[in-house]
Write a protein that holds these residues in place. Structure first.
Motif, short mmCIF file in Angstrom:
data_model
loop_
_atom_site.label_atom_id
_atom_site.label_comp_id
_atom_site.label_asym_id
_atom_site.label_seq_id
_atom_site.Cartn_x
_atom_site.Cartn_y
_atom_site.Cartn_z
N ARG A 12 0.85 -1.20 0.00
CA ARG A 12 0.00 0.00 0.00
C ARG A 12 0.88 1.24 0.00
NH1 ARG A 12 -5.37 -0.97 0.90
NH2 ARG A 12 -5.86 -3.13 1.51
N ARG A 72 -3.25 3.31 -0.34
CA ARG A 72 -3.85 2.79 -1.57
C ARG A 72 -3.18 1.48 -1.95
NH1 ARG A 72 -2.46 3.50 -6.98
NH2 ARG A 72 -0.86 5.01 -6.35
N LEU A 73 -3.99 0.45 -2.23
CA LEU A 73 -3.47 -0.86 -2.58
C LEU A 73 -2.81 -0.81 -3.96
CD1 LEU A 73 -3.26 -3.85 -1.74
CD2 LEU A 73 -5.41 -4.23 -2.96
#
Length: 238
Positions: A155, A159-160
């Motif tokens: 991440r 955010r992945l």
């Protein structure tokens, strides 16, 4: 038993590539009964457009538009997705060429579905560590980047980031020793499993450079991985 993806509650996604729609539908139905999420396509063009969102790639080499072996080569150049190919019985050379093209396995038709399931399980075991085997290591926080070896998730600012298996392994190795400059030979040995004396220089350079470029692009900056000219790579920080 449902086939869940490692670290998620989602079903494992399988792309079946077969120009014979009836064969594709039959295989899809069987796989779905065993807990897989399956989609079908009939051409090499469709396969190349779709394969990146799947966890397993099953391809019949007889395609109407692109040679099946060329599809396998292209997929392998872009992705670490496990690939099993199907070829006609008696075509021993095709099976050899399949493995040379980057396939993880090749089966002669007609094949038994139970054997296919066993081969799928074997390929997935080799390519995806089972949860019980993954080291119980803490997540690595590197600036705004978080790398979790438990779930194999990366991440950035929460955010992945979607990485392939080898991209994750490469990034995790660099981030585990952020002050160390890792030589190409050590990366090929540690990430790709090549014994030092068997590492082909040109191939090693091309393989590592391709994966480094992909990771940099997905993280949005070349500064995450620093090239130390003439030596190798180390972890950077953005």
């Amino acid at each position: 038993m449902p086939r869940l993806r490692l670290g998620t509650g989602e079903l494992m996604r399988v792309l079946v590539v077969d120009s014979d729609r009836s064969n594709g539908n039959r295989l899809s139905t069987q796989l779905k009964r065993h807990g897989y999420d399956v989609e079908i396509c009939a051409t090499g063009t469709e396969a190349l457009e779709m394969h990146e969102k799947f966890d397993l790639f099953l391809i019949d080499l007889l395609l109407p538009d692109i040679d099946g072996l060329e599809v396998c080569r292209t997929v392998r150049a872009k992705s670490d997705i496990p690939v099993i190919a199907f070829t006609d019985a008696g075509m021993k050379l095709d099976r050899i060429l399949c493995l040379q093209a980057g396939c993880d396995d090749c089966m002669a038709k007609p094949y038994g579905f139970r054997e296919l399931l066993a081969r799928i399980d074997a390929v997935l075991r080799r390519s995806r560590p089972e949860p019980a085997r993954v080291a119980r290591a803490a997540a690595i926080a590197h600036g705004s980047l978080c790398i979790d070896p438990e779930t194999r998730e990366v991440r950035l600012n929460g955010r992945l980031i979607s990485l392939t298996l080898k991209e994750f392994d490469l990034l995790h190795r660099l981030a585990s020793e952020p002050q160390t400059v890792h030589s190409r030979a050590s990366l090929m040995a540690g990430v790709w499993g090549f014994p030092g004396r068997h590492i082909p220089g040109t191939r090693a350079s091309r393989t590592i450079d391709t994966h480094v470029s992909a990771v940099r692009a997905k993280l949005g900056s070349p500064d995450w991985i620093i090239t130390v000219r003439g030596v190798g790579f180390r972890m950077g920080r953005v």
